[in-house]
Design a protein around this motif. Structure first.
Motif, PDB file in Angstrom:
ATOM      1  N   GLY A  15       0.759  -1.243   0.000  1.00  0.00           N
ATOM      2  CA  GLY A  15       0.000   0.000   0.000  1.00  0.00           C
ATOM      3  C   GLY A  15       0.786   1.287   0.000  1.00  0.00           C
ATOM      4  N   PRO A 117      -2.975  -2.237   3.741  1.00  0.00           N
ATOM      5  CA  PRO A 117      -3.610  -1.073   3.086  1.00  0.00           C
ATOM      6  C   PRO A 117      -5.118  -1.289   2.906  1.00  0.00           C
ATOM      7  N   GLN A 147      -3.357   4.263   8.471  1.00  0.00           N
ATOM      8  CA  GLN A 147      -3.918   4.525   7.148  1.00  0.00           C
ATOM      9  C   GLN A 147      -3.457   5.926   6.741  1.00  0.00           C
TER      10      GLN A 147
END
Length: 185
Positions: A15, A117, A147
């Motif tokens: 991610g 992710p 995040q």
């Protein structure tokens, strides 16, 4: 460079374009009571920035299960950390964490640290992971994830009570660290 290559190869499961910073690793491990912890699980360890921090801080008796799906990252983690006592590097999927606990004869985990992710994972996979996570933590455990946006905040709150969110500016890009406790179903 290896991290960027893996990101370009599979943007859904890797991610970020760069590994997490030491600053983010410190914030991710801050909520953990290392003096009173039998087991920690790490999802999506990547190159091992959080893994290193967890190994440095954990007690000798604490078990650490490091789950990594990407084969190249798994091999790298195995080489770096596979010889540490109580550290199990697992080439597998986060949604199978309960199975890995049973395999290692560990009843539950007090903490799960995640580098996954969730913003780019398929929703059905995210739901499986979060359901498994809330089940293996029980009501006293903590789920700690980061995040790059707050977009998944409400989604996480379907499974967890949000304890806090901290912004880590010294990371590329800046990140939000979520610390959550499972809801009792």
């Amino acid at each position: 460079m290896k991290f960027l290559f893996e990101y370009l190869k599979d943007m859904k499961t890797v991610g970020a374009v760069a590994p997490s910073s030491k600053n983010l690793a410190k914030k991710m491990t801050e909520p953990i009571d290392f003096s009173n912890c039998n087991c920690i699980i790490e999802y999506g360890a990547g190159t091992g920035v959080f893994t290193r921090e967890l190994i440095e801080k954990k007690n000798k008796e604490t078990k650490l299960l490091v789950i990594e799906q990407n084969k190249n990252f798994y091999d790298m983690l195995q080489e770096k950390f596979g010889k540490h006592d109580g550290v199990y590097i697992i080439h597998g999927e986060a949604q199978r964490a309960e199975e890995y606990l049973r395999k290692h004869q560990i009843p539950s985990a007090e903490y799960i640290v995640s580098g996954l992710p969730f913003a780019s994972l398929p929703q059905n996979i995210s739901k499986e992971i979060l359901t498994t996570t809330s089940r293996i933590l029980g009501e006293n455990g903590k789920f700690i994830t980061f995040q790059y946006t707050l977009l998944k905040k409400k989604f996480f709150q379907e499974w967890f009570h949000l304890e806090n969110i901290k912004l880590v500016l010294l990371n590329l890009p800046s990140a939000f660290v979520f610390t959550m406790k499972p809801k009792v179903f």
